[in-house]
Design a protein around this motif. Structure first.
Motif, PDB file in Angstrom:
ATOM      1  N   PHE A   1      -6.751  -6.394  -2.440  1.00 44.26           N
ATOM      2  CA  PHE A   1      -5.818  -5.740  -3.380  1.00 44.26           C
ATOM      3  C   PHE A   1      -6.411  -5.675  -4.782  1.00 44.26           C
ATOM      4  CE2 PHE A   1      -1.470  -6.558  -1.137  1.00 44.26           C
ATOM      5  CZ  PHE A   1      -1.816  -5.605  -0.207  1.00 44.26           C
ATOM      6  N   MET A   2      -6.968  -6.788  -5.217  1.00 42.86           N
ATOM      7  CA  MET A   2      -7.534  -6.817  -6.571  1.00 42.86           C
ATOM      8  C   MET A   2      -8.713  -5.859  -6.681  1.00 42.86           C
ATOM      9  SD  MET A   2      -5.371  -8.657  -7.843  1.00 42.86           S
ATOM     10  CE  MET A   2      -5.971  -8.437  -9.501  1.00 42.86           C
TER      11      MET A   2
ATOM     12  N   ILE B   1      -7.967   8.111  -2.549  1.00 46.19           N
ATOM     13  CA  ILE B   1      -9.060   7.763  -1.638  1.00 46.19           C
ATOM     14  C   ILE B   1      -9.185   6.247  -1.541  1.00 46.19           C
ATOM     15  CG2 ILE B   1     -11.541   7.937  -1.232  1.00 46.19           C
ATOM     16  CD1 ILE B   1     -11.491  10.612  -2.656  1.00 46.19           C
ATOM     17  N   LEU B   2      -9.052   5.553  -2.704  1.00 43.96           N
ATOM     18  CA  LEU B   2      -9.195   4.096  -2.685  1.00 43.96           C
ATOM     19  C   LEU B   2      -8.090   3.435  -1.877  1.00 43.96           C
ATOM     20  CD1 LEU B   2     -10.368   3.629  -6.335  1.00 43.96           C
ATOM     21  CD2 LEU B   2     -11.595   2.865  -4.302  1.00 43.96           C
ATOM     22  N   LEU B   3      -6.872   3.983  -1.979  1.00 47.77           N
ATOM     23  CA  LEU B   3      -5.785   3.398  -1.195  1.00 47.77           C
ATOM     24  C   LEU B   3      -6.028   3.594   0.294  1.00 47.77           C
ATOM     25  CD1 LEU B   3      -2.745   4.347  -3.436  1.00 47.77           C
ATOM     26  CD2 LEU B   3      -3.484   2.049  -2.823  1.00 47.77           C
ATOM     27  N   LEU B   4      -6.527   4.775   0.650  1.00 45.54           N
ATOM     28  CA  LEU B   4      -6.831   5.028   2.056  1.00 45.54           C
ATOM     29  C   LEU B   4      -7.931   4.078   2.537  1.00 45.54           C
ATOM     30  CD1 LEU B   4      -6.546   6.833   4.608  1.00 45.54           C
ATOM     31  CD2 LEU B   4      -8.389   8.230   3.672  1.00 45.54           C
ATOM     32  N   VAL B   5      -8.983   3.968   1.706  1.00 48.99           N
ATOM     33  CA  VAL B   5     -10.085   3.070   2.047  1.00 48.99           C
ATOM     34  C   VAL B   5      -9.571   1.639   2.178  1.00 48.99           C
ATOM     35  CG1 VAL B   5     -12.159   2.015   1.071  1.00 48.99           C
ATOM     36  CG2 VAL B   5     -11.923   4.486   1.093  1.00 48.99           C
ATOM     37  N   GLY B   6      -8.683   1.250   1.244  1.00 49.08           N
ATOM     38  CA  GLY B   6      -8.144  -0.105   1.285  1.00 49.08           C
ATOM     39  C   GLY B   6      -7.321  -0.339   2.538  1.00 49.08           C
ATOM     40  N   ALA B   7      -6.475   0.632   2.873  1.00 52.85           N
ATOM     41  CA  ALA B   7      -5.616   0.455   4.042  1.00 52.85           C
ATOM     42  C   ALA B   7      -6.458   0.355   5.305  1.00 52.85           C
ATOM     43  CB  ALA B   7      -4.638   1.629   4.147  1.00 52.85           C
ATOM     44  N   LEU B   8      -7.418   1.301   5.448  1.00 57.66           N
ATOM     45  CA  LEU B   8      -8.272   1.260   6.639  1.00 57.66           C
ATOM     46  C   LEU B   8      -9.107  -0.018   6.645  1.00 57.66           C
ATOM     47  CD1 LEU B   8      -9.547   4.964   6.818  1.00 57.66           C
ATOM     48  CD2 LEU B   8      -7.799   3.894   8.208  1.00 57.66           C
ATOM     49  N   GLY B   9      -9.614  -0.392   5.462  1.00 56.73           N
ATOM     50  CA  GLY B   9     -10.467  -1.575   5.372  1.00 56.73           C
ATOM     51  C   GLY B   9      -9.708  -2.829   5.766  1.00 56.73           C
ATOM     52  N   LEU B  10      -8.477  -2.953   5.298  1.00 53.82           N
ATOM     53  CA  LEU B  10      -7.681  -4.135   5.649  1.00 53.82           C
ATOM     54  C   LEU B  10      -7.370  -4.158   7.141  1.00 53.82           C
ATOM     55  CD1 LEU B  10      -5.182  -4.750   2.750  1.00 53.82           C
ATOM     56  CD2 LEU B  10      -6.736  -6.393   3.781  1.00 53.82           C
ATOM     57  N   ALA B  11      -7.113  -2.974   7.700  1.00 55.60           N
ATOM     58  CA  ALA B  11      -6.832  -2.936   9.139  1.00 55.60           C
ATOM     59  C   ALA B  11      -8.041  -3.413   9.926  1.00 55.60           C
ATOM     60  CB  ALA B  11      -6.431  -1.521   9.553  1.00 55.60           C
TER      61      ALA B  11
ATOM     62  N   ILE C   1       0.846  -1.205   0.000  1.00 54.51           N
ATOM     63  CA  ILE C   1       0.000   0.000   0.000  1.00 54.51           C
ATOM     64  C   ILE C   1       0.873   1.243   0.000  1.00 54.51           C
ATOM     65  CG2 ILE C   1      -1.720   1.283   1.306  1.00 54.51           C
ATOM     66  CD1 ILE C   1      -3.274  -1.065   1.310  1.00 54.51           C
ATOM     67  N   LEU C   2       1.945   1.174   0.767  1.00 49.31           N
ATOM     68  CA  LEU C   2       2.845   2.328   0.808  1.00 49.31           C
ATOM     69  C   LEU C   2       3.448   2.584  -0.571  1.00 49.31           C
ATOM     70  CD1 LEU C   2       3.907   4.306   2.912  1.00 49.31           C
ATOM     71  CD2 LEU C   2       5.979   2.929   3.033  1.00 49.31           C
ATOM     72  N   ALA C   3       3.945   1.508  -1.216  1.00 56.41           N
ATOM     73  CA  ALA C   3       4.560   1.659  -2.544  1.00 56.41           C
ATOM     74  C   ALA C   3       3.539   2.209  -3.536  1.00 56.41           C
ATOM     75  CB  ALA C   3       5.097   0.316  -3.017  1.00 56.41           C
ATOM     76  N   ALA C   4       2.312   1.669  -3.496  1.00 54.29           N
ATOM     77  CA  ALA C   4       1.282   2.146  -4.417  1.00 54.29           C
ATOM     78  C   ALA C   4       0.976   3.613  -4.158  1.00 54.29           C
ATOM     79  CB  ALA C   4       0.022   1.305  -4.259  1.00 54.29           C
ATOM     80  N   THR C   5       0.977   3.998  -2.882  1.00 57.74           N
ATOM     81  CA  THR C   5       0.709   5.401  -2.556  1.00 57.74           C
ATOM     82  C   THR C   5       1.818   6.299  -3.085  1.00 57.74           C
ATOM     83  OG1 THR C   5      -0.318   4.571  -0.541  1.00 57.74           O
ATOM     84  CG2 THR C   5       0.022   6.930  -0.676  1.00 57.74           C
TER      85      THR C   5
END
Lengths: 490, 513
Positions: free
Chosen positions: A117-118, A86-96, A47-51
């Motif tokens: 991820f997909m 926004i999607l990366l943030l949502v993904g990171a929070l969602g995974l947490a 997620i960090l790399a994608a960000t």
């Protein structure tokens, strides 16, 4: 807009990295079963790399302007990059939030990471695609991932039911969308949003019927995904039956992806028919707001309540989109803060119900303020933010959406939305009443229900971050509003 | 930039709330004293504001303006004038008093004190905002702490009352928000810059039809808050169910947001519509005066009686405002303050007897004057102030309102005057049943009289009743220039002339405004 295959790895960098991360998780899992800690590191790194790559995209578009890539399949503009963020943030929070579920499911938990991820990658493709076929690809990648996620706790019948319902109705929506693509192609001879826009500017359609039906079908297909009424029937059942840890991501990610796609289609491909689609969106918004608000009042499960409130919120966001391009910054603000509230609220649901549970009856929340003052306080904040109380980001979001719609001469819609917002207090306040003004139900087995309940680890951080975002942008929204003011489709 | 006294006045209670929230819950015995002590700070600051305020000045003073979000024309814009000054002072005074009267609250005390302080910050914010967006933010935000105060610490039907209170007032303000957005965008169309600034929006030119609609949107929000008949039904529920501190702040300050809004926004922003709609407002005001008083007479419950008396008193204030005369407006403003003091005091007294007997039913008492002479004396004194006995504060307000409305709304004023008589009926009859005669119930024979803390709570309010009744000049001197300016504006914009005796110079001070 050249005909060359203009390859740009920067343009699809975040998606490539997410895919690589997914492959890595799968491959490691084949050879040896690592601890959840290893998975956590891979998730964080991906997620960090994608960000970071998304940040490079942002740097490029703000410096040199937007660019197209891969035979003009992909367009990288501020609009798409904001959606990616926004999607990366949502993904990171969602995974947490889902982490409890990932740990508990063992090997299948790793599959959960892959699917998230997909899904992020798919939604990002929807946001950056300049071509309707490409957008369909993104839609399908994301949707299929979500169908599987909904049923990932497959030994529970509720989850299977949720997944099946989601799959059947979702596939139907995808079919509607692709039929819309076909009709748009029939009407204009193009599947690129720019080709369609250019064709319509250059020629006068004497009988635009086919094209308008195509446009309506495209909107309908996406309306399914963002759970706008009357295409929302899957949402309550799916939210209720899916594992608690993942619902927040499913709900939030789909809203962002679908709105990003919808905005780009109507603004870039059909600017000449703004009068038609704006009225269509306004009608859709009215139905969503009314249906969502009225049905939410009658729910006895908090997830169904959030599902119906999500229908109403889809309507509020559509209200902002009726203003077209001028409404886009308000739409982005609303999406950014609403998705964070949604994930925060579902994080509380996951903490109360347990990460893999299906169903969250409202009675579980009686006296929550005594069992866990922290959980009750943040859930109260999210309820107030969703209802649009000032000094929360939810108010600024609603205010912006209503103001642009009023300016676009949809005064009646704004008044409907305002009255519905007040009616919405009925069910949002009910949650607060349960948590603060009733005592905990006397548990049948002493010590089970009345035990103190505190969120731990990643979940706690999700709650702190989403609370901070909700309050900070409620009190001082200026930086985010400034940032989003230029997030328009190229 | 000068010392931002107004911003500090808002942030002080908010900060105090945070400090209270950080205190350890175990040390519950220090929470209330610390809360009272912290809430004394705004009193000092407001006192300074009162004396530093330029008397002859009609416009806004201590103005602060910082942009919040430029493209939308929203700014942190504060200012105080004669209309808001006294209400701010009143708010700061009532908060420590109502906290000190809350010793009966033991459950989640920390949250309670924090909520009261947040409420104070919001209330002061409403009175000081000169930006309509900011005003709306504060106007809505105060619902949250009040909702919790009624819903958590109220009596049996608290949840019903809290939700009803919230939904009623939120509904009104939703339509006002539409009006505010419409005005800001209209400013954008007319000048090229969207603005929520009150001063900017005074310059708007609009068709009389638009003006009527906007007046309606604002007036509905404020009429629910006041509350005007027939939108008052939330009020008895909320007052009766709320804990004492909640009732005091609700009656003392929250209701004034409605009348304040009418005076601050409806009259200056929509002068033509205001003039046109005077009969409508006057009729509902007079209905409120008489209806509230008659319903109060028959109440078997002391707290409900005081609640309905508010409906009646607030009717007087609205009548004074829409009389559109110097005396009427001044009377309206001073009566807002008076009602805050006297009704606040009455609710405190009802709370004190409730803590002793756990009942508020008039029939459960009788002959209390023998058992609790100090309590009876203070109750009688406060009732006199509320009725409007000359020499006490209520008289000044009601007299000015009647004087002012007699000039322009003669028939209404005559009917309204009966409200004063009815006030004497409901309060003195209640006094008679509760305090005079022999002690009828054995439970009442051993009731302890007021203690030192309770007397200390009442003394400042009694002092204010006397002071404002005997020497209202310091207050009226500050109010008059600002109310005169409102009338000036109406006369300039709205083809309306205040009939001659209505623009006499301030009757009490004898000074030209």
């Amino acid at each position: 807009m050249s005909d060359l295959v203009n390859v740009s790895y920067l343009a699809v960098g975040p998606e490539i990295l997410l895919t690589l991360g997914a492959v890595l998780v799968l491959m490691i899992d084949v050879f040896r079963q690592p601890s959840a800690r290893v998975h956590a590191w891979i998730v964080a790194a991906t997620i960090l790399a994608a960000t970071v790559v998304t940040w490079f995209q942002w740097d490029r578009v703000t410096g040199e302007g937007p660019f197209l890539a891969f035979s003009d399949m992909v367009v990288i503009d501020e609009y798409g990059v904001i959606a990616s963020f926004i999607l990366l943030l949502v993904g990171a929070l969602g995974l947490a939030v889902a982490w409890g579920m990932v740990e508990r499911l063992g090997r299948r938990g790793a599959e959960g990471i892959v699917l998230v991820f997909m899904a992020i990658a798919g939604f990002q493709f929807m946001a950056v695609s300049a071509n309707l076929v490409m957008m369909f690809m993104g839609l399908e990648i994301a949707s299929i991932s979500l169908y599987v996620l909904a049923g990932i706790t497959r030994e529970r019948p509720e989850a299977d039911e949720a997944a099946l319902k989601y799959f059947l109705l979702g596939s139907f929506a995808s079919a509607v969308f692709i039929y819309g693509v076909a009709l748009a192609f029939a009407g204009t001879g193009g599947v690129s949003v720019y080709d369609i826009g250019a064709f319509l500017r250059g020629s006068v359609l004497l009988k635009p019927g086919v094209l308008l039906i195509g446009m309506a079908l495209l909107i309908t297909g996406l309306a399914f995904k963002l759970s706008a009424a009357p295409f929302h029937v899957w949402a309550p059942d799916t939210y209720q039956g899916s594992p608690a840890g993942i619902v927040g991501f499913m709900a939030a990610g789909a809203k962002v992806g679908a709105f990003a796609g919808l905005g780009r289609i109507v603004i870039t491909a059909f600017p000449l028919y703004e009068a038609e689609w704006a009225v269509g969106l306004a009608i859709l918004a009215t139905i969503s707001i009314a249906t969502g608000t009225l049905l939410a009042i009658a729910q006895s499960d908090i997830r169904r309540l959030l599902a119906y409130s999500g229908v109403a919120h889809a309507g509020f966001i559509l209200t902002g989109l009726t203003a077209g391009e001028a409404g886009m910054p308000a739409v982005w603000f609303y999406l950014a803060v609403y998705t964070v509230q949604l994930i925060g609220a579902f994080a509380v649901v996951a903490a109360v119900a347990g990460p893999t549970a299906a169903g969250s009856p409202m009675s579980d929340y009686e006296g929550l303020s005594r069992r866990s003052p922290f959980l009750a306080a943040v859930l109260a904040l999210f309820m107030l933010a969703m209802s649009g109380v000032p000094l929360t980001a939810g108010f600024v979001g609603k205010f912006g959406a209503f103001a642009v719609a009023w300016r676009a001469d949809f005064e009646w819609l704004v008044i409907v939305a305002l009255v519905a917002s007040v009616a919405g207090f009925f069910f949002y306040l009910r949650v607060i009443v349960l948590m603060y003004m009733r005592e905990p139900a006397v548990a049948e087995a002493p010590g089970t229900m009345r035990a103190r309940l505190e969120p731990v680890g990643a979940l706690r951080w999700v709650l702190i971050i989403s609370t901070a975002i909700t309050l900070a942008f409620g009190i001082y929204p200026t930086p985010l509003l400034d940032l989003l003011s230029t997030a328009l489709p190229f | 930039m000068d010392f931002p006294i107004l911003a500090v006045l808002i942030l002080l209670p908010a900060t105090a709330a945070v400090i209270i929230a950080l205190l350890p819950e175990r040390r519950s015995e220090v929470i209330l004293p610390v809360g009272v002590a912290l809430s004394m700070l705004p009193v000092g600051l407001a006192g300074y504001l009162f004396f530093a305020f330029e008397k002859g000045e009609a416009g806004f003073q201590f103005v602060e303006k910082v942009a919040w979000y430029e493209p939308w024309g929203i700014s942190w814009h504060l200012g105080v004038d004669g209309i808001s000054l006294l209400l701010v002072v009143l708010t700061t005074i009532l908060v420590p008093i109502s906290l000190a009267a809350s010793t009966a609250i033991t459950d989640r005390l920390r949250m309670f004190v924090a909520m009261v302080l947040v409420l104070e910050a919001g209330l002061i914010g409403v009175f000081l905002s000169l930006d309509l967006f900011l005003f709306f933010v504060f106007f809505e935000v105060i619902l949250i702490p009040m909702y919790f105060i009624i819903g958590i610490w109220g009596s049996e039907r608290r949840i019903y009352a809290a939700v009803k209170f919230f939904i009623f007032t939120a509904f009104g303000s939703a339509l006002m928000l539409a009006g505010i957005i419409a005005m800001a965008l209209m400013h954008g169309d007319q000048t090229g810059q969207i603005s929520f600034n009150y001063i900017d929006l005074l310059q708007l030119s609009m068709s009389s039809n638009t003006e009527l609609w906007l007046f309606g949107a604002f007036a509905l929000a404020f009429a629910i808050k006041v509350p005007l008949f027939p939108l008052h039904t939330w009020l008895p529920d909320a007052h009766v169910e709320a804990p004492t501190a909640g009732s005091v702040l609700l009656a003392g300050v929250l209701l004034k947001l409605g009348t304040y809004g009418l005076l601050r926004f409806n009259l200056p922003l929509f002068p033509e519509a205001s003039v046109e709609l005077v009969p409508v407002l006057a009729v509902v005001a007079v209905i409120g005066i008489i209806y509230g008083a008659i319903v109060a007479i028959v109440q078997p419950d002391l707290k409900k009686l005081v609640a309905y008396s508010s409906v009646s008193h607030l009717g007087f204030i609205v009548l004074g405002i829409f009389a559109l005369t110097s005396q009427g407006l001044q009377g309206g403003v001073i009566q807002m303050v008076n009602h805050g003091i006297t009704t606040g005091a009455l609710f405190l007294l009802v709370g004190m007897i409730y803590e002793r007997r756990h009942t508020k039913k008039i029939a459960d008492f009788g002959g209390l004057a023998r058992v609790m002479p100090v309590f009876a004396g203070i109750f009688l004194f406060t009732s006199f102030a509320s009725i409007g006995l000359p020499g006490l504060n209520g008289f000044i307000g009601e007299f000015l309102v009647l004087l002012g409305s007699y000039t322009t709304l003669q028939p209404y004023a005559i009917i309204a005057a009966f409200g004063v008589v009815l006030a004497a009926v409901y309060l003195l009859w209640a006094y008679e049943r509760v305090f005079t005669g022999p002690v009828t119930k054995p439970e009442n024979e051993k009731l302890p009289d007021l203690g030192f803390r309770e007397i200390a709570i009442m003394v400042p309010l009694i002092a204010l009743m006397l002071f404002l009744g005997l020497y209202p000049k310091p207050a009226l001197d500050r109010i008059a220039p600002s109310t005169e300016r409102v009338l000036d504006r109406i006369e300039q914009v709205a083809d309306f002339d205040v009939p001659e005796p209505g623009r006499l110079d301030d009757v009490f001070s004898g000074e030209a405004p």
